[in-house]
Design a protein around this motif. Sequence first.
Motif, short mmCIF file in Angstrom:
data_model
loop_
_atom_site.label_atom_id
_atom_site.label_comp_id
_atom_site.label_asym_id
_atom_site.label_seq_id
_atom_site.Cartn_x
_atom_site.Cartn_y
_atom_site.Cartn_z
N GLN A 399 -27.29 25.30 122.25
CA GLN A 399 -25.37 25.44 122.46
C GLN A 399 -24.70 24.75 123.30
N GLY A 400 -25.81 23.91 123.69
CA GLY A 400 -24.92 23.63 124.84
C GLY A 400 -24.05 24.05 126.43
N TRP A 401 -25.25 24.83 126.85
CA TRP A 401 -24.15 25.52 128.21
C TRP A 401 -25.99 25.28 128.98
N LEU A 402 -25.05 25.10 130.39
CA LEU A 402 -26.19 24.35 130.86
C LEU A 402 -26.64 25.45 132.49
N HIS A 403 -27.86 25.33 132.56
CA HIS A 403 -28.20 26.43 133.43
C HIS A 403 -28.70 26.32 134.40
N THR A 404 -27.68 26.30 135.36
CA THR A 404 -27.91 25.99 136.56
C THR A 404 -28.78 27.12 138.11
N GLY A 405 -29.55 27.64 137.42
CA GLY A 405 -30.33 28.48 138.33
C GLY A 405 -29.74 28.86 139.74
N ASP A 406 -28.67 29.09 139.23
CA ASP A 406 -27.78 30.12 139.63
C ASP A 406 -27.58 31.58 139.92
N ILE A 407 -27.27 32.88 140.90
CA ILE A 407 -27.27 34.01 140.13
C ILE A 407 -26.00 33.89 140.56
#
Length: 519
Positions: A399-407
């Motif tokens: 869906q084009g979402w970057l998963h950052t690993g930040d909370i």
Amino acid sequence: MTPPAAIARTIPAALALSARRHGSHIAIEEGAVRISYAELEQLSRTAGRALLALGVEPGDRVVIWAPNSHQWLVAALGSLMAGAVLVPLSTRMKGGEAADILRRSGARVLFSIGEFLGSYYPALLAEHSLDGLRHRIVFEEAREGDQTWQDFLALSGQVPDEDLQQRIDGLDGDSLSALMFTSGTTGYPKGVLCAHGQNLRLFDSWSEIVGLHSGDRYLIVNPFFHSFGFKAGWLAALIRGATILPARTFEAEAVLRCIERDRVSFLPGPPALYAAMLDHPRRGEFDLSSLRVAVTGAASVPPVLVERMREELGFASVVTAYGLTESCGLTTLCRPGDDALTVAGTCGRPLDGIEVRCVDDCGIPVPMGEPGEVLIRGYNLMQGYFNDPEATREAVDAQGWLHTGDIGVLDERGYLRITDRLKDMYIVGGFNCYPAEVERLLMEHPAVAQAAVVGVPDERLGEVGKAFVIPRQGTVLAPDELIAWSRERMANYKVPRCVEVVLALPMNAAGKVLKGALR
């Protein structure tokens, strides 16, 4: 804000526009070196023609391995004019690390410093095979046998300016501009690809919001090889016609002296920069009245630090921002008029054209005010990881979402508060503990200048927190007293079980604490 259609589509076009608008204005001031915007464009064209003389083709990678300087900037702009992809390299890297990126990027040309901080950079590569690297140019402090910066520029006479212009005209907003390798503090560095147009649109917006203009004198302490020093640094200054004051290293007294001597008005940087300035014993001896704007950002920006920056350093405007290399260095930003609590407690809201959401472990958006992993979608996302489609698919979903690993936590206004890195979280007796929250609380102690918290093994609880703290100048900080103080202000599972008082924290070149080294 400038409409997207009115923004130059390539970085060479942006430089040409600034040269027309601000031709006689000083673009770079470095010691006795003063280069106007008109001169910067001509010097960059000279470097571009010299690269064509070396046989650089569109899409070739050109590496710069050097501290901030006017040569760095001219080499970078010349490379972009030649249609090359710029690969900035950290000066903190050892020879083996640099050689790995030179090989993996397939670099054709390397610009480097000669002698810097006790090392001769060309010699650091002597034991490493770099068959694909065709040319090495040394900016300064060159030794016999090196190709010097002057030798390189002289090659420009072999190529007519019309050939370079043809190369520039072949670029558009979708042309790749930079390949930036992530810091690698928590894993194997990956190369992030970004394009001309998205960077220009993003940092034109950033400049408009923070109020950077042609009259500003911009001290760039953040290294040019990092997104902060590159994009929010010299690129933003170039777009706006501000004067760039490159700093090669960070030393608090040298920065204070530069602010007074050069009447610095604009000073972004990581929280550690301002903390070191605030706690310098001679700070009061320097005239800092020229300071106007500070932009900072990190997982932990304690409110007390923002308050001290305003009250003790005299910044009229302090704003926080958030981004990462994979989002072209920027995603959210505070706005003019935001109250002090918003500036201290959040990193702002997304820029136009950018979406942010926080999700749970199943990827479902969490309720407002609840923590979740930060996801980003918009024109600012990277073009992908270099030669690593699998890692790209893992980072950016279908869906084009970057998963950052930040909370992070989003409030009702869409403002984002980063609470921690997902990978830095530790579990104390079943409770999730985020170091950044504990660090912010520790910074409220009147004797704490800086703090970093990591999880360490514990037989009973699995993990507990250990705090490394730097005391403020002129104070005495007792570990037991700080732990007792913490028990009065934090839930028990958040209280560090051990405190170590230190003189300095290990930092990478971007000013981030190296949590792995502390562990």
